[in-house]
Design a protein around this motif. Structure first.
Motif, PDB file in Angstrom:
ATOM      1  N   ALA A 144       8.944  -6.313  -7.758  1.00  0.00           N
ATOM      2  CA  ALA A 144       8.925  -5.404  -8.905  1.00  0.00           C
ATOM      3  C   ALA A 144       8.667  -3.988  -8.414  1.00  0.00           C
ATOM      4  N   LYS A 145       9.163  -3.027  -9.188  1.00  0.00           N
ATOM      5  CA  LYS A 145       8.903  -1.616  -8.881  1.00  0.00           C
ATOM      6  C   LYS A 145       8.647  -0.869 -10.182  1.00  0.00           C
ATOM      7  N   PRO A 159       0.815  -1.227   0.000  1.00  0.00           N
ATOM      8  CA  PRO A 159       0.000   0.000   0.000  1.00  0.00           C
ATOM      9  C   PRO A 159       0.844   1.271   0.000  1.00  0.00           C
ATOM     10  N   ASP A 160       0.384   2.242  -0.785  1.00  0.00           N
ATOM     11  CA  ASP A 160       1.012   3.560  -0.881  1.00  0.00           C
ATOM     12  C   ASP A 160       2.434   3.508  -1.432  1.00  0.00           C
ATOM     13  N   THR A 161       2.738   2.465  -2.190  1.00  0.00           N
ATOM     14  CA  THR A 161       4.048   2.345  -2.832  1.00  0.00           C
ATOM     15  C   THR A 161       3.854   1.844  -4.258  1.00  0.00           C
ATOM     16  N   THR A 162       4.949   1.783  -5.011  1.00  0.00           N
ATOM     17  CA  THR A 162       4.921   1.178  -6.346  1.00  0.00           C
ATOM     18  C   THR A 162       5.693  -0.138  -6.345  1.00  0.00           C
TER      19      THR A 162
END
Length: 272
Positions: A227-228, A191-194
């Motif tokens: 992954a990002k 959550p709240d990230t990539t």
């Protein structure tokens, strides 16, 4: 090879999720404000570079890099279709081809996606794996081209999928029709990230002579990774391994040893 698709290069399905409800676009005209429904049709593409093309735990490039890409069409009704390609070397490297092999895989697929209840979706379809060129297998081997039908069920970031071959199944081994692959996948976005965490386990069960005896081609594969998303460029790193036996169907001493052994791969993918 849905190969559900890009294999390591793309998270989730190869096909874009269909739009289940049209979004209205507001445009200003001389006569006043008009509301124009968005198109029911969506076309997307993707291109990627991977350090090692791994499909169901088995390297398709003998541990070498691959350039990959595809195009997808989705309709608001849930129907989708597409194609995806990559360079490969496993057929020629296995020594099963007499002549004419082109080192390119081109997959075509179509299917239908829909919802059942909140957060639960299904996906059914068919995929054709094509290995290009008018190549001739050596005596005792079959062409690697095959086709599968599949069905998948997803709940939030978890999914289960069953694939069933309707032709000889990869390996260039004759009489492997009705081979199947069952898999469980997790793609959890923090959550709240990539950042997305990846987990996978699958079992490839071969039919016919390839699925019996001490030297069976049947195996289980495992994958963990992350992954990002960097402004539309998805970078993925993952580690894959299998319980495929050394000296079996997947071992070629002069081409990297056991193709189902532990391997790490990194990919960069861009969708457009």
């Amino acid at each position: 090879m849905q190969k559900t698709k890009l294999m390591l290069a793309v998270l989730g399905s190869l096909c874009a999720m269909p739009v289940l409800a049209q979004v209205a676009a507001v445009t200003q005209h001389k006569e006043g404000v008009h509301v124009t429904p968005a198109s029911a049709h969506t076309v997307t593409g993707n291109v990627g570079l991977v350090s090692n093309y791994i499909f169901r735990g088995i390297t398709q490039t003998s541990g070498k890099p691959a350039v990959q890409g595809g195009m997808d069409y989705a309709h608001a009704s849930g129907f989708y279709a597409g194609l995806w390609g990559s360079n490969v070397s496993w057929i020629a490297d296995s020594g099963t081809v007499a002549s004419g092999m082109v080192p390119v895989e081109l997959d075509t697929y179509l299917g239908y996606k829909g919802g059942i209840v909140e957060d639960v979706t299904y996906d059914v379809g068919a995929v054709r794996y094509n290995y290009m060129g008018m190549y001739t297998p050596k005596t005792g081997f079959a062409k690697a081209d095959t086709a599968e039908v599949y069905a998948a069920l997803s709940y939030k970031f978890l999914s289960a999928k069953y694939s069933h071959s309707v032709l000889n199944q990869f390996l260039t081994v004759p009489d492997t029709k009705n081979t199947n692959y069952i898999e469980l996948n997790a793609n959890y976005t923090i959550p709240d990230t990539t950042y997305t965490l990846i987990g996978h386990v699958g079992k490839q069960t071969y039919n016919g002579a390839a699925g019996t005896g001490a030297n069976t081609a049947t195996y289980t594969d495992y994958k963990v990774g992350a992954a990002k998303d960097f402004s539309g460029y998805v970078v993925t790193a993952a580690y894959t391994t299998t319980d495929a036996k050394d000296g079996g169907f997947y071992t070629y001493a002069d081409k990297g040893g056991n193709w189902g052994g532990g391997m790490a791969a990194v990919s960069v993918t861009r969708a457009f």
